[in-house]
Design a protein around this motif. Structure first.
Motif, mmCIF file in Angstrom:
data_model
loop_
_atom_site.group_PDB
_atom_site.id
_atom_site.type_symbol
_atom_site.label_atom_id
_atom_site.label_comp_id
_atom_site.label_asym_id
_atom_site.label_seq_id
_atom_site.Cartn_x
_atom_site.Cartn_y
_atom_site.Cartn_z
ATOM 1 N N UNK A 165 0.753 -1.172 -0.101
ATOM 2 C CA UNK A 165 -0.088 -0.160 0.000
ATOM 3 C C UNK A 165 0.901 1.264 -0.021
ATOM 4 N N UNK A 166 2.148 1.320 0.888
ATOM 5 C CA UNK A 166 2.722 2.427 0.797
ATOM 6 C C UNK A 166 3.724 2.826 -0.488
ATOM 7 N N UNK A 167 3.761 1.686 -1.123
ATOM 8 C CA UNK A 167 4.059 1.827 -2.604
ATOM 9 C C UNK A 167 3.691 3.341 -3.494
ATOM 10 N N UNK A 168 2.209 3.314 -3.078
ATOM 11 C CA UNK A 168 1.663 4.681 -3.736
ATOM 12 C C UNK A 168 2.339 5.836 -3.202
ATOM 13 N N UNK A 169 2.143 6.307 -2.106
ATOM 14 C CA UNK A 169 2.667 7.491 -1.770
ATOM 15 C C UNK A 169 4.365 7.543 -1.824
ATOM 16 N N UNK A 170 5.088 6.449 -1.885
ATOM 17 C CA UNK A 170 6.522 6.550 -1.929
ATOM 18 C C UNK A 170 6.963 6.754 -3.372
ATOM 19 N N UNK A 171 6.093 5.981 -4.164
ATOM 20 C CA UNK A 171 6.205 6.116 -5.775
ATOM 21 C C UNK A 171 5.971 7.762 -6.320
ATOM 22 N N UNK A 172 5.162 8.477 -5.719
ATOM 23 C CA UNK A 172 4.647 9.715 -5.951
ATOM 24 C C UNK A 172 5.859 10.717 -5.499
ATOM 25 N N UNK A 173 6.266 10.340 -4.257
ATOM 26 C CA UNK A 173 7.479 11.336 -3.689
ATOM 27 C C UNK A 173 8.556 10.866 -4.632
ATOM 28 N N UNK A 174 8.832 9.794 -4.954
ATOM 29 C CA UNK A 174 10.333 9.711 -5.819
ATOM 30 C C UNK A 174 9.921 10.188 -7.005
ATOM 31 N N UNK A 175 8.617 10.066 -7.789
ATOM 32 C CA UNK A 175 8.547 10.758 -9.143
ATOM 33 C C UNK A 175 8.809 12.126 -9.024
ATOM 34 N N UNK A 176 8.101 12.901 -8.213
ATOM 35 C CA UNK A 176 8.316 14.351 -7.972
ATOM 36 C C UNK A 176 9.680 14.777 -7.590
ATOM 37 N N UNK A 177 10.526 13.848 -6.779
ATOM 38 C CA UNK A 177 11.880 14.367 -6.621
ATOM 39 C C UNK A 177 12.744 14.136 -8.161
ATOM 40 N N UNK A 178 12.548 13.291 -8.938
ATOM 41 C CA UNK A 178 12.916 12.904 -10.229
ATOM 42 C C UNK A 178 12.728 13.891 -11.260
ATOM 43 N N UNK A 179 11.427 14.309 -11.161
ATOM 44 C CA UNK A 179 10.902 15.245 -12.186
ATOM 45 C C UNK A 179 11.212 16.749 -11.752
ATOM 46 N N UNK A 180 11.569 17.148 -10.633
ATOM 47 C CA UNK A 180 12.203 18.409 -10.266
ATOM 48 C C UNK A 180 13.594 18.290 -9.559
ATOM 49 N N UNK A 181 14.283 17.309 -10.291
ATOM 50 C CA UNK A 181 15.890 17.439 -9.790
ATOM 51 C C UNK A 181 16.392 18.688 -9.794
ATOM 52 N N UNK A 182 17.003 18.936 -8.848
ATOM 53 C CA UNK A 182 17.832 20.365 -8.537
ATOM 54 C C UNK A 182 17.184 21.383 -8.217
#
Length: 465
Positions: free
Chosen positions: A265-282
């Motif tokens: 279940x936690x894969x959903x929020x954690x994947x969202x956070x990881x995606x946001x981090x990579x899409x906004x790198x820097x």
């Protein structure tokens, strides 16, 4: 009304009672009709017969159709093989043929539980024979029923099979070599199967104690002091110690099944956070926004039942005041007019005046955008969990891709992840196709296959701005 559990994997494979799911300290008898499932007693079989009867009769009737038998035997490899492409094509064709024959006999589509008896039917790892094919072959050759030998399970994992000792000799290298779906390069299919058995036993224990659905859900109730990058971190490093204290697991026991269960279940929020981090790198500006907005495309009951877990986004972003999630998908309950719901937050978030708002819309995403018209504003992220974006939804996703919103798509496995097409947008290499470090740790053997595993959000199919 409480929904009955779908029989767990060992029960689908005939390794546990199909009614009560017991596999320890019981003597199992295989159903003589379909040869797929087993029961621990005549009582369990009698109770379950009403449910099992239609599919059992559909499966056993195949043996009375000469053309059907000829088709099934024609696709078998002539010699044992460890060529994964041959094995994959053979098992998928066989499963499709069996299911079509069953649909014709049932005069309807198979239910999920009925489909599972086809998808996870035990097969020889190197020739793909099933118990039913072995029986059909024996009858064709005039072999006495008393002399028919069924599939032989691996003595270590009990989840992979071969039809003879000679075929096990051929399969052993494949079964014990590193599996590409493993958590590390050294994990074999046999080891993965043993992990699956451990997780199934864990789910059964949870179901018997306090979760009739067999689903274990847990999320931390703390708020971290600041945002910290997820790069290089793992489920164990982020959650194991905290979960041990929270649920009271003794230090003598591994947290593996607990962490893997919660990760589903936690894969959903954690994947969202990881995606946001990579899409906004820097640029960490997104971690400090007053309102962070995420649109979940193709949302369904998975996101609804797991709604509690999304608060982990707030807990890892202490400077965000409001988290707004838009759950949009044709399978969402309700109508096309979006419904806004104020969700509960933990006492710490409530004390700080932080909010979590969900908006539900039963619609495709591009139609949702059109209906919003001038009221539509682009979110910080669009995400589609295990979307099948280039398979089942080929007619609806392209219109969404054209919106050019920061987006991330996940997939169950490598094959699904590798064929995402983004409608002209440039895919970011950091977001796939690649394994998702924040995919569910609870893996499942691939249906209609003798090799391979899948997991919820197991792969990042691609992300783009």
């Amino acid at each position: 009304m409480q929904q009955e559990r779908v029989p767990p994997l060992p029960a689908r494979l005939g390794l546990a009672c199909y009614k009560c799911y017991k596999e320890e300290d019981v003597r199992l008898s295989r159903c003589s009709g379909c040869l797929r499932i087993s029961y621990c007693s005549s009582e369990c079989q009698k109770i379950d017969w009403k449910n099992h009867k239609p599919m059992c009769k559909a499966l056993s009737s195949i043996e009375k159709e000469p053309m059907a038998m000829a088709t099934l035997f024609f696709s078998l490899p002539s010699e044992p093989t460890t060529d994964l492409n041959v094995l994959k094509n053979t098992t998928e064709a066989y499963g499709s043929n069996i299911l079509n024959l069953c649909h014709r006999s049932l005069n309807r589509k198979a239910t999920t539980a009925e489909f599972n008896l086809v998808g996870w039917e035990p097969r020889c790892m190197v020739c793909t024979r099933t118990n039913q094919l072995i029986r059909m072959e024996a009858a064709k050759n005039g072999t006495s029923p008393a002399k028919i030998h069924h599939l032989i399970p691996c003595p270590q994992c009990n989840l992979s099979f071969c039809c003879s000792p000679a075929h096990w000799d051929a399969a052993r290298l494949l079964h014990n070599r590193p599996c590409e779906d493993g958590s590390s390069r050294s994990v074999s299919q046999c080891a993965m199967n043993r992990q699956v058995r451990t997780d199934v036993n864990f789910e059964n224990t949870i179901a018997e104690s306090h979760a009739p659905s067999g689903t274990f859900m847990w999320a931390p109730d703390r708020v971290l002091p600041s945002w910290s990058s997820l790069e290089g971190k793992t489920w164990d490093s982020e959650f194991a110690d905290e979960m041990r204290g929270s649920v009271g697991v003794p230090t003598t026991l591994s947290m593996g099944p607990w962490v893997r269960g919660a990760s589903d279940n936690l894969t959903m929020p954690m994947t969202i956070l990881y995606g946001l981090e990579k899409l906004n790198e820097g640029d960490d500006g997104w971690t400090k926004k007053h309102t962070l907005t995420v649109h979940i495309l193709g949302a369904s009951t998975k996101e609804l039942t797991g709604a509690m877990g999304f608060e982990e986004i707030l807990h890892r972003l202490p400077e965000v005041k409001t988290l707004k999630l838009v759950l949009c998908g044709p399978e969402m309950p309700g109508g096309r007019i979006p419904q806004t719901i104020s969700m509960e937050t933990c006492p710490d978030c409530t004390r700080r005046g932080r909010k979590r708002i969900h908006e539900h819309a039963c619609d495709t995403y591009h139609a949702f955008v059109q209906n919003k018209s001038t009221k539509y504003s682009k979110p910080d992220l669009c995400i589609a969990f295990t979307s099948g974006a280039s398979q089942e939804s080929t007619q609806t996703w392209p219109a969404t891709f054209q919106l050019k919103i920061p987006s991330l798509f996940t997939a169950y496995n490598r094959e699904e992840a590798a064929i995402l097409r983004s409608g002209g947008a440039k895919l970011l290499p950091a977001l796939g196709p690649k394994k998702n470090a924040w995919g569910s740790g609870k893996v499942i053997p691939e249906p209609n296959s003798v090799y391979g595993f899948y997991a919820v959000n197991g792969w990042l199919a691609g992300g783009f701005k």
